[in-house]
Write a protein that holds these residues in place. Structure first.
Motif, PDB file in Angstrom:
ATOM      1  N   PRO A 161       0.681  -4.781  -7.090  1.00  0.00           N
ATOM      2  CA  PRO A 161       1.259  -3.845  -8.053  1.00  0.00           C
ATOM      3  C   PRO A 161       2.559  -4.365  -8.654  1.00  0.00           C
ATOM      4  CG  PRO A 161       0.736  -2.758  -5.972  1.00  0.00           C
ATOM      5  CD  PRO A 161       0.654  -4.238  -5.736  1.00  0.00           C
ATOM      6  N   PRO A 170      -4.920  11.903  -3.899  1.00  0.00           N
ATOM      7  CA  PRO A 170      -4.938  10.479  -3.561  1.00  0.00           C
ATOM      8  C   PRO A 170      -6.325   9.893  -3.746  1.00  0.00           C
ATOM      9  CG  PRO A 170      -4.820  11.815  -1.573  1.00  0.00           C
ATOM     10  CD  PRO A 170      -4.661  12.757  -2.721  1.00  0.00           C
ATOM     11  N   TRP A 182       4.895   8.643  -7.681  1.00  0.00           N
ATOM     12  CA  TRP A 182       3.717   7.849  -7.349  1.00  0.00           C
ATOM     13  C   TRP A 182       3.841   7.298  -5.939  1.00  0.00           C
ATOM     14  CZ3 TRP A 182      -0.677   7.944  -9.817  1.00  0.00           C
ATOM     15  CH2 TRP A 182      -0.707   8.292 -11.172  1.00  0.00           C
ATOM     16  N   GLN A 183       2.862   7.624  -5.127  1.00  0.00           N
ATOM     17  CA  GLN A 183       2.722   7.049  -3.797  1.00  0.00           C
ATOM     18  C   GLN A 183       1.523   6.107  -3.850  1.00  0.00           C
ATOM     19  OE1 GLN A 183       2.153  10.940  -1.986  1.00  0.00           O
ATOM     20  NE2 GLN A 183       4.068  10.678  -0.835  1.00  0.00           N
ATOM     21  N   ILE A 184       1.692   4.873  -3.343  1.00  0.00           N
ATOM     22  CA  ILE A 184       0.584   3.921  -3.409  1.00  0.00           C
ATOM     23  C   ILE A 184       0.398   3.236  -2.063  1.00  0.00           C
ATOM     24  CG2 ILE A 184       1.014   3.550  -5.877  1.00  0.00           C
ATOM     25  CD1 ILE A 184       2.066   0.778  -5.174  1.00  0.00           C
ATOM     26  N   PRO A 221       0.549   6.202   2.304  1.00  0.00           N
ATOM     27  CA  PRO A 221       1.314   5.440   1.301  1.00  0.00           C
ATOM     28  C   PRO A 221       2.287   4.464   1.943  1.00  0.00           C
ATOM     29  CG  PRO A 221       2.110   7.695   1.436  1.00  0.00           C
ATOM     30  CD  PRO A 221       0.861   7.639   2.267  1.00  0.00           C
ATOM     31  N   ASP A 255       6.751   4.502  -2.492  1.00  0.00           N
ATOM     32  CA  ASP A 255       6.976   5.850  -3.017  1.00  0.00           C
ATOM     33  C   ASP A 255       8.019   5.741  -4.121  1.00  0.00           C
ATOM     34  OD1 ASP A 255       7.638   8.554  -3.430  1.00  0.00           O
ATOM     35  OD2 ASP A 255       7.107   9.067  -1.370  1.00  0.00           O
ATOM     36  N   LEU A 300      -1.354  -1.192 -11.379  1.00  0.00           N
ATOM     37  CA  LEU A 300      -2.085  -1.200 -10.118  1.00  0.00           C
ATOM     38  C   LEU A 300      -3.365  -2.007 -10.264  1.00  0.00           C
ATOM     39  CD1 LEU A 300      -1.814   2.549  -9.019  1.00  0.00           C
ATOM     40  CD2 LEU A 300      -0.557   0.594  -8.090  1.00  0.00           C
ATOM     41  N   TRP A 304      -6.286  -0.229  -5.164  1.00  0.00           N
ATOM     42  CA  TRP A 304      -5.029   0.233  -4.583  1.00  0.00           C
ATOM     43  C   TRP A 304      -5.015   1.761  -4.638  1.00  0.00           C
ATOM     44  CZ3 TRP A 304      -0.250  -1.690  -2.677  1.00  0.00           C
ATOM     45  CH2 TRP A 304      -0.264  -3.064  -2.403  1.00  0.00           C
ATOM     46  N   HIS A 317      -3.695   5.473  -4.745  1.00  0.00           N
ATOM     47  CA  HIS A 317      -2.503   6.029  -5.365  1.00  0.00           C
ATOM     48  C   HIS A 317      -2.617   7.535  -5.530  1.00  0.00           C
ATOM     49  CE1 HIS A 317      -5.304   4.615  -8.480  1.00  0.00           C
ATOM     50  NE2 HIS A 317      -4.802   5.523  -9.301  1.00  0.00           N
ATOM     51  N   ASN A 318      -1.461   8.178  -5.535  1.00  0.00           N
ATOM     52  CA  ASN A 318      -1.390   9.628  -5.668  1.00  0.00           C
ATOM     53  C   ASN A 318      -0.213   9.953  -6.571  1.00  0.00           C
ATOM     54  OD1 ASN A 318      -1.888  12.360  -5.234  1.00  0.00           O
ATOM     55  ND2 ASN A 318      -0.545  12.453  -3.443  1.00  0.00           N
TER      56      ASN A 318
END
Length: 376
Positions: free
Chosen positions: A23, A127, A145-147, A169, A172, A183, A187, A189-190
């Motif tokens: 990312p 997610p 964004w949490q990834i 995650p 963050d 991304l 990956w 993500h949320n």
């Protein structure tokens, strides 16, 4: 422009270091960016039956998805978090089309569309992971964004969306207007709206190998020509008349082994396949098309541009537009390559009468038009 978009990286550096590898968070990728359409315009598109949209709402772990056209009342809800997703914004908004093509440092054959997500506080789609690359560009407001690069991609059963069961995650970040997150595929993500916000998603085509194989076989059936008929002059009586005998299987297997293809067959297939418009895409022919000479005058003065729905690609001297191969005179190929690359040419100067006639035909079909009348 690309340097700003990629946080100071050149396109070559980005492709070598990040594309499909890891990312990249880019602060102020598009300084001052707040979107390409107003809230009212987005809601109007969401209510349009010709626009692909989804309305997603959730209450704790209960998710609901409503496919468009959307109801005006749903777009005013305040009782629980919700978001509305609008696909193909580039087809309905000139600035959206211009934004999408800022990413032409990736081949257009891979470029898919521009999606926008409008969300109220807490809104999102849960997610999840995608099978394709995506750039997430923040419009108005903020989104968290949490990834994660987790290997566990188990999904919640019976959910209307592909939501991960166990999301963990590792990064963050909160994105502000103009910030962008790239991304690679898979990956997790949320994205969670912090207040009212919009996020613009630039997505890329990643057909499965199975889909490519199926579509190529369909392409072959229209181009293949095998001579002869089934024959068995040495036929012997079988013990079981209902049995498909080994000799018959061998003969048919031998016939099918004559099915072959070349690299040029693959080129022709990809040209048609990659430019085939999506099922919901249609073209508006001009109600009162210009006469040929008036069209030429207008295009000389204003330039000539492809419609946002049109896909024009080329390979090995061959050209393909909206699912069809087209013949271009050798002396005109360089100019039509410019049209494909930039989706616009400044004039028709230097083109043969034959190619100008072809461009006029594209105009009459709604594939392109003089630039001054590109979009309503």
């Amino acid at each position: 422009m690309t340097n700003t978009l990629l946080g100071g990286l050149t396109a070559e550096e980005f492709l070598a270091e990040y594309w499909q590898k890891k990312p990249l968070l880019i602060r102020q990728a598009v300084p001052g960016f707040t979107g390409v359409a107003s809230k009212a315009e987005l809601f109007e598109l969401a209510r349009d039956a010709d626009v692909e949209s989804r309305y997603v709402t959730h209450n704790n772990s209960n998710w609901q998805v409503i496919r468009g056209p959307q109801k005006a009342a749903d777009l005013k809800r305040k009782t629980q978090p919700w978001t509305v997703l609008i696909q193909g914004l580039n087809l309905f908004c000139p600035d959206g089309d211009a934004l999408l093509h800022r990413f032409d440092f990736i081949p257009q054959a891979r470029l898919d569309d521009l999606m926008v997500s409008y969300a109220v506080d807490g809104g999102g789609v849960g997610p999840h992971f995608d099978n394709y690359d995506v750039f997430l560009l923040q419009g108005i407001g903020q989104r968290r964004w949490q990834i994660s690069n987790q290997d566990d991609r188990s999904l919640i059963e019976d959910a209307p969306l592909k939501i991960l069961q166990d999301f963990r995650p590792v990064y963050d970040w909160v994105l502000e207007p103009g910030d962008m997150l790239y991304l690679p595929p898979h990956w997790a993500h949320n994205g969670i709206a912090i207040g009212e916000c919009t996020t613009y998603s630039i997505g890329f085509r990643s057909p499965t190998t199975q889909e490519l194989a199926q579509q190529f076989l369909i392409h072959l059936q229209d181009t293949i020509q095998l001579d002869g008929i089934y024959a068995d002059p040495d036929l012997k009586r079988q013990a079981h008349s209902a049995e498909i005998g080994d000799l018959m299987i061998d003969r048919v297997a031998d016939s099918l082994s004559r099915i072959t293809w070349t690299r040029e067959d693959v080129r022709s297939f990809l040209g048609a396949y990659l430019t085939e418009p999506k099922a919901h895409v249609y073209f508006d022919c001009p109600d009162e098309p210009l006469e040929h000479d008036d069209f030429v005058d207008a295009s000389q003065n204003q330039g000539y541009s492809l419609d946002a729905c049109t896909l024009l690609l080329f390979s090995g001297g061959q050209f393909f537009i909206n699912g069809e191969a087209v013949a271009i005179a050798d002396e005109d190929k360089a100019i039509i390559e410019q049209l494909a690359d930039h989706r616009r040419i400044e004039s028709l100067s230097g083109l043969s009468e034959e190619t100008i006639a072809l461009l006029y035909d594209w105009y009459c079909c709604g594939f392109a038009r003089p630039s001054g009348s590109l979009m309503p």
